[in-house]
Enzyme design. Structure first.
Site, mmCIF file in Angstrom:
data_model
loop_
_atom_site.group_PDB
_atom_site.id
_atom_site.type_symbol
_atom_site.label_atom_id
_atom_site.label_comp_id
_atom_site.label_asym_id
_atom_site.label_seq_id
_atom_site.Cartn_x
_atom_site.Cartn_y
_atom_site.Cartn_z
ATOM 1 N N CYS A 116 -57.023 -81.623 -37.044
ATOM 2 C CA CYS A 116 -58.118 -81.342 -37.982
ATOM 3 C C CYS A 116 -58.656 -79.919 -37.857
ATOM 4 O O CYS A 116 -59.432 -79.474 -38.706
ATOM 5 C CB CYS A 116 -59.242 -82.346 -37.796
ATOM 6 S SG CYS A 116 -58.719 -84.005 -38.248
ATOM 7 N N HIS A 257 -65.826 -79.375 -40.664
ATOM 8 C CA HIS A 257 -64.757 -80.352 -40.906
ATOM 9 C C HIS A 257 -65.398 -81.674 -41.325
ATOM 10 O O HIS A 257 -66.437 -82.079 -40.794
ATOM 11 C CB HIS A 257 -63.944 -80.523 -39.622
ATOM 12 C CG HIS A 257 -62.970 -81.653 -39.686
ATOM 13 N ND1 HIS A 257 -62.036 -81.763 -40.696
ATOM 14 C CD2 HIS A 257 -62.778 -82.739 -38.881
ATOM 15 C CE1 HIS A 257 -61.315 -82.855 -40.501
ATOM 16 N NE2 HIS A 257 -61.754 -83.468 -39.416
ATOM 17 N N ASN A 287 -61.560 -87.960 -44.815
ATOM 18 C CA ASN A 287 -61.049 -86.935 -43.905
ATOM 19 C C ASN A 287 -59.611 -86.578 -44.321
ATOM 20 O O ASN A 287 -58.694 -87.383 -44.148
ATOM 21 C CB ASN A 287 -61.090 -87.476 -42.472
ATOM 22 C CG ASN A 287 -60.640 -86.458 -41.439
ATOM 23 O OD1 ASN A 287 -60.092 -85.418 -41.781
ATOM 24 N ND2 ASN A 287 -60.850 -86.772 -40.176
HETATM 25 O O1 UT7 Z 1 -61.093 -85.615 -37.713
HETATM 26 C C1 UT7 Z 1 -60.683 -85.684 -36.386
HETATM 27 C C2 UT7 Z 1 -61.763 -86.104 -35.530
HETATM 28 N N1 UT7 Z 1 -62.169 -87.456 -35.818
HETATM 29 C C3 UT7 Z 1 -63.459 -87.739 -35.808
HETATM 30 O O2 UT7 Z 1 -64.268 -86.866 -35.661
HETATM 31 C C4 UT7 Z 1 -63.858 -89.192 -35.917
HETATM 32 C C5 UT7 Z 1 -64.867 -89.524 -34.825
HETATM 33 N N2 UT7 Z 1 -65.259 -90.910 -34.755
HETATM 34 C C6 UT7 Z 1 -65.973 -91.536 -35.738
HETATM 35 O O3 UT7 Z 1 -66.220 -90.972 -36.766
HETATM 36 C C7 UT7 Z 1 -66.481 -92.926 -35.464
HETATM 37 O O4 UT7 Z 1 -66.343 -93.218 -34.096
HETATM 38 C C8 UT7 Z 1 -65.804 -94.030 -36.309
HETATM 39 C C9 UT7 Z 1 -66.193 -93.885 -37.764
HETATM 40 C C10 UT7 Z 1 -64.292 -93.919 -36.162
HETATM 41 C C11 UT7 Z 1 -66.262 -95.414 -35.830
HETATM 42 O O5 UT7 Z 1 -67.687 -95.481 -35.913
HETATM 43 P P1 UT7 Z 1 -68.514 -95.991 -34.655
HETATM 44 O O6 UT7 Z 1 -69.926 -96.033 -35.064
HETATM 45 O O7 UT7 Z 1 -68.157 -95.119 -33.487
HETATM 46 O O8 UT7 Z 1 -67.997 -97.432 -34.484
HETATM 47 P P2 UT7 Z 1 -67.271 -98.105 -33.224
HETATM 48 O O9 UT7 Z 1 -65.866 -97.641 -33.113
HETATM 49 O O10 UT7 Z 1 -68.150 -97.989 -32.028
HETATM 50 O O11 UT7 Z 1 -67.284 -99.611 -33.686
HETATM 51 C C12 UT7 Z 1 -68.502 -100.335 -33.913
HETATM 52 C C13 UT7 Z 1 -68.155 -101.685 -34.501
HETATM 53 C C14 UT7 Z 1 -67.007 -102.392 -33.760
HETATM 54 O O12 UT7 Z 1 -67.263 -103.783 -33.755
HETATM 55 P P3 UT7 Z 1 -67.837 -104.490 -32.436
HETATM 56 O O13 UT7 Z 1 -66.834 -104.209 -31.351
HETATM 57 O O14 UT7 Z 1 -69.156 -103.844 -32.181
HETATM 58 O O15 UT7 Z 1 -67.906 -105.907 -32.845
HETATM 59 C C15 UT7 Z 1 -65.822 -102.118 -34.640
HETATM 60 O O16 UT7 Z 1 -64.811 -103.099 -34.519
HETATM 61 O O17 UT7 Z 1 -67.698 -101.515 -35.840
HETATM 62 C C16 UT7 Z 1 -66.447 -102.168 -36.008
HETATM 63 N N3 UT7 Z 1 -65.686 -101.473 -37.027
HETATM 64 C C17 UT7 Z 1 -65.734 -101.783 -38.319
HETATM 65 N N4 UT7 Z 1 -66.427 -102.725 -38.981
HETATM 66 C C18 UT7 Z 1 -66.259 -102.764 -40.312
HETATM 67 C C19 UT7 Z 1 -64.826 -100.420 -36.850
HETATM 68 N N5 UT7 Z 1 -64.317 -100.066 -38.030
HETATM 69 C C20 UT7 Z 1 -64.851 -100.892 -38.959
HETATM 70 C C21 UT7 Z 1 -64.717 -101.013 -40.340
HETATM 71 N N6 UT7 Z 1 -65.448 -101.960 -40.984
HETATM 72 N N7 UT7 Z 1 -63.913 -100.200 -41.068
#
Ligand code: UT7
Length: 330
Positions: A116, A257, A287
């Site tokens: 990225c 980004h 993204n």
């Molecule tokens: O471009 C390159 C660099 N990339 C980035 O900068 C991305 C960085 N990371 C992020 O943007 C975020 O970490 C994400 C958007 C990928 C995830 O958001 P988060 O707030 O960090 O969520 P999480 O991974 O901590 O997950 C929270 C909950 C989980 O459920 P439990 O374990 O709490 O029951 C996930 O399974 O959200 C769940 N979850 C979803 N729920 C509904 C993860 N993806 C989804 C989804 N829909 N699409």
């Protein structure tokens, strides 16, 4: 003699027609429009559909538009560099293929893979060729067909990414003081465990095993990436301003980004930078990896004024990150 500076003298972008909405993703995986919008800020993303189309074809559209807009003939271009993690094929490079399709002949081309941060790394690299005096018209492309490495059964990644391409023309600045002023570019390989594509390279070449293990899809452990993205982009922005004796008030635009609206808002908040001066288009494209920064410049082109101080910043797989300070020249 004063130093030659590389200035962006044109920008163009391309996104495919197909719109993949949150509603459609709700039919594919266990997710919701509400979760996607509040956790990422994404409403829709574009997907390149159609037989035989690849990353280069999006690059071609961006480059054709750029040449037309800037009144540049293909034979004037002496270097093209393409930032991508979804090259058409392992070799030749995608810039080489774009040039062939656009009719740019006998030119120096290569690709840069910095995930990225690809456009940032590529823009800074291209600027060196202008600054050295060796090249006069350089095209920098950021293009990715993320839909080819996204697992549409994995809700944690499939909602995030889209396809697109952007391109800029770099030339020696006709006026002193305009163009690329400074850059900070960094990598830390320890971050590779959190964001990568395991298969398809020399470590795990394509095999029934690599396919069965889903190694050809992008893998991301979101939380540590989120944290590192916020701290790395914030410190890169602070550092580049400090290094150039500037404050946030000297900046017209911050161009981050586009990975997550919460990352963008936090970076802006940490820099005490008003959101009205932050380029944001994540809601409509998601993204697009190497294409996010040029697509932002393309979308906000009408709002940019000659002399605007702009900081571009990015963070991506590797980890890779950095910032570029430039004075808008057109
Ligand atoms: O471009 C390159 C660099 N990339 C980035 O900068 C991305 C960085 N990371 C992020 O943007 C975020 O970490 C994400 C958007 C990928 C995830 O958001 P988060 O707030 O960090 O969520 P999480 O991974 O901590 O997950 C929270 C909950 C989980 O459920 P439990 O374990 O709490 O029951 C996930 O399974 O959200 C769940 N979850 C979803 N729920 C509904 C993860 N993806 C989804 C989804 N829909 N699409």
């Amino acid at each position: 003699m004063s130093k030659i500076r590389a200035a962006i003298t044109g920008v163009h972008g391309y996104v495919p027609d197909y719109v993949l909405t949150n509603a459609e993703l709700e039919q594919m995986v266990d997710t919701s429009d509400e979760w996607i919008k509040t956790r990422t800020g994404i409403s829709e993303r574009r997907i390149q559909k159609g037989e035989g189309l690849a990353t280069s074809d999006m690059g071609v559209e961006a480059v054709k538009g750029l040449l037309e807009k800037t009144g540049t003939s293909p034979d004037e271009i002496d270097l093209m560099i393409c930032a991508t993690v979804t090259a058409d094929m392992p070799f030749p490079d995608t810039a080489n293929i774009i040039c062939d399709k656009v009719g740019i002949k006998n030119v120096f081309t290569f690709d840069i893979n910095a995930a990225c941060s690809g456009f940032l790394f590529t823009l800074a690299t291209a600027a060196k060729y202008i600054e050295s005096g060796s090249h006069k018209k350089v095209i920098v492309v950021g293009a990715d067909k993320m839909s080819t490495i996204v697992d549409y059964t994995d809700r944690t990644t499939c909602v995030l990414f889209g396809d697109g391409a952007g391109a800029v023309l770099l030339e020696p600045s006709p006026e002193e003081g305009y163009g690329l002023v400074d850059s900070i570019l960094r990598s830390n390989g320890e971050g590779r465990h959190y964001l990568h594509q395991k298969g398809g390279g020399s470590l795990n070449p394509a095999s029934p095993h690599s396919i069965e293990q889903k190694m050809h899809y992008l893998y991301q452990n979101g939380r540590p990436v989120f944290k590192a993205a916020v701290s790395s982009m914030s410190s890169a922005v602070t550092e580049i301003l400090e290094n150039n004796n500037m404050s946030k008030d000297d900046l017209a635009w911050l161009v981050p980004h586009q990975a997550n609206i919460r990352i963008i808002e936090t970076v802006a908040k940490m820099a005490d930078f008003p959101l009205e001066k932050v380029m944001i288009n994540i809601s409509k494209y998601g993204n697009t990896t190497a294409a996010t920064l040029p697509l932002c410049l393309w979308d906000y082109e009408d709002k940019l004024k000659k002399g605007d101080n702009i900081v571009l910043t990015a963070f991506g797989g590797g980890f890779t990150w950095g910032a570029i300070l430039l004075k808008w020249a057109i």
